[in-house]
Design an enzyme around this catalytic site. Structure first.
Site, short mmCIF file in Angstrom:
data_model
loop_
_atom_site.label_atom_id
_atom_site.label_comp_id
_atom_site.label_asym_id
_atom_site.label_seq_id
_atom_site.Cartn_x
_atom_site.Cartn_y
_atom_site.Cartn_z
N SER A 223 2.59 110.44 40.54
CA SER A 223 3.37 109.68 41.53
C SER A 223 2.58 108.45 41.97
O SER A 223 3.11 107.56 42.63
CB SER A 223 3.66 110.56 42.74
OG SER A 223 2.45 110.91 43.38
N HIS B 139 -10.02 116.07 40.75
CA HIS B 139 -9.88 117.13 41.76
C HIS B 139 -10.49 118.46 41.31
O HIS B 139 -10.13 119.51 41.82
CB HIS B 139 -8.40 117.29 42.12
CG HIS B 139 -7.82 116.05 42.74
ND1 HIS B 139 -6.53 115.63 42.57
CD2 HIS B 139 -8.39 115.10 43.52
CE1 HIS B 139 -6.33 114.50 43.22
NE2 HIS B 139 -7.45 114.16 43.81
#
Ligand SMILES: [Zn+2]
Length: 264
Positions: free
Chosen positions: A206, A121
Site C-alpha cells: 500500500s 520488519h
C-alpha cells in the site's frame, strides 16, 4: 487486434532496464494464503493489535502465550511461495534484479529462491532472545536465535511461554512488533540496496507504512523509475511510470516471462 494486457507496459518497462530492485508488501503473499493484516477476515479482525505491542509482550506472560497461539494459527497451513515470488526470484537468477526489500515477515521470497533479501520488519521464521528486561522498543537479548519450530516444540512440551535456554530471557519472534523499533542497520541495508536500482518494482504494498514506504520514494528522488503492481491505488502512483492494478501472481509471472524470453 487484441487489447493490450495489463502486464504488457510492465514487461516493457522491465525490459528497458538492467538493475531492478523489488519492494514488496503483503499483497504479494495473499495468494499464498497469508492474510493481509488489514483485509476483512484477516488476523487483526480476530486478534486485537493493541494486545501485541512490544511493551505488553515484555510485560505480560499472558500476552506472550496469546501471541504464540496467534502465530500457530497464522502458520497453521505451511504457506508456499506463489508465482509472484517465483517470478521475482527468476529475475534475480537472470541477473536482472539486484535483490528484494520486503515489508513481509513470511520468508517466502527466500523460499522461492531469492538470494538477496532485506526484511524490513524481521522474519517470523525465527525467534530471538530479547533479554529479561529489554528497553522499550528495542530488543537486546543475549544473541540466542532459533527457527520458529523451536518455540512450537517447547510449547508442545508444556512450556507455554518459552524462555531463552542460554540466559532465561524472553523469547520473541524475530519480527518488528507494534511499538518496536526496526532492527539496527536494516533500514540502511534497504536504502543501499534500493540505491542500486534503475527501476524499483513495488509489488503488493500500500506504500503507506513508514518508514518502510519512504524507501521506494527515496529511490525515485535519486533518479530511479518506479513501477507499481497493486490492487489498490497508492500514494506514490503519481511518481510511477507504470501502474498495474491487479493481483501480483498473474501480472508478475506474465511480465517476467515476456521480459526474459528473447523476441523471435
Ligand atoms: Zn538469552
Amino acid at each position: 487486434m487484441p487489447a493490450v494486457a495489463a502486464w504488457e507496459p510492465l514487461a516493457e518497462a522491465l525490459g528497458a532496464v538492467r538493475r531492478i530492485v523489488v519492494f514488496s508488501g503483503a499483497g504479494i503473499s495473499t495468494e499464498s494464503g497469508i492474510p493481509d493484516f488489514r483485509s476483512p477476515g484477516g488476523v487483526w479482525t480476530r486478534y486485537n493489535p493493541r494486545d501485541f505491542t512490544f511493551a505488553k509482550y515484555v510485560a505480560s506472560a499472558a500476552v506472550r502465550q496469546r501471541a504464540w497461539r496467534m502465530r500457530r494459527e497464522f502458520w497453521g497451513a505451511e504457506p508456499r511461495p506463489n508465482p509472484a515470488h517465483l517470478a521475482v526470484a527468476r529475475l534475480e537468477a537472470a541477473g536482472r534484479c539486484r535483490g528484494v526489500v520486503t515489508q513481509n515477515i513470511d520468508g517466502l521470497h527466500q523460499a522461492a529462491g531469492s538470494v538477496r533479501v532485506v526484511e524490513l520488519h524481521g522474519t517470523s521464521r525465527e525467534v530471538i532472545c530479547i533479554g529479561q528486561r529489554p528497553r522499550v522498543g528495542t530488543p537486546a537479548g543475549c544473541g540466542f536465535r532459533a527457527p520458529y519450530t523451536w518455540a512450537f516444540a517447547r510449547i508442545d512440551e508444556g512450556h507455554d511461554d518459552p524462555t531463552c535456554p542460554d540466559c532465561a530471557g524472553i523469547v520473541k519472534s524475530a519480527t518488528v512488533s507494534f511499538g518496536q523499533n526496526l532492527f539496527p542497520g536494516v533500514l540502511q541495508q534497504a536504502v543501499e540496496l534500493i540505491g542500486e536500482a534503475d527501476l524499483v518494482l513495488a509489488v503488493g504494498s500500500s506504500l503507506q507504512v513508514y518508514p518502510a514506504a519512504d524507501v521506494p520514494a527515496a529511490a525515485v528522488r535519486g533518479g530511479a523509475t518506479l513501477a507499481i503492481v497493486n490492487d489498490e491505488p497508492t500514494p506514490l502512483d503519481d511518481l510511477a511510470t507504470v501502474v498495474v492494478r491487479g493481483r501480483a501472481a498473474g501480472v508478475l509471472s506474465a511480465a517476467v516471462e515476456a521480459t526474459l524470453t528473447p523476441a523471435t
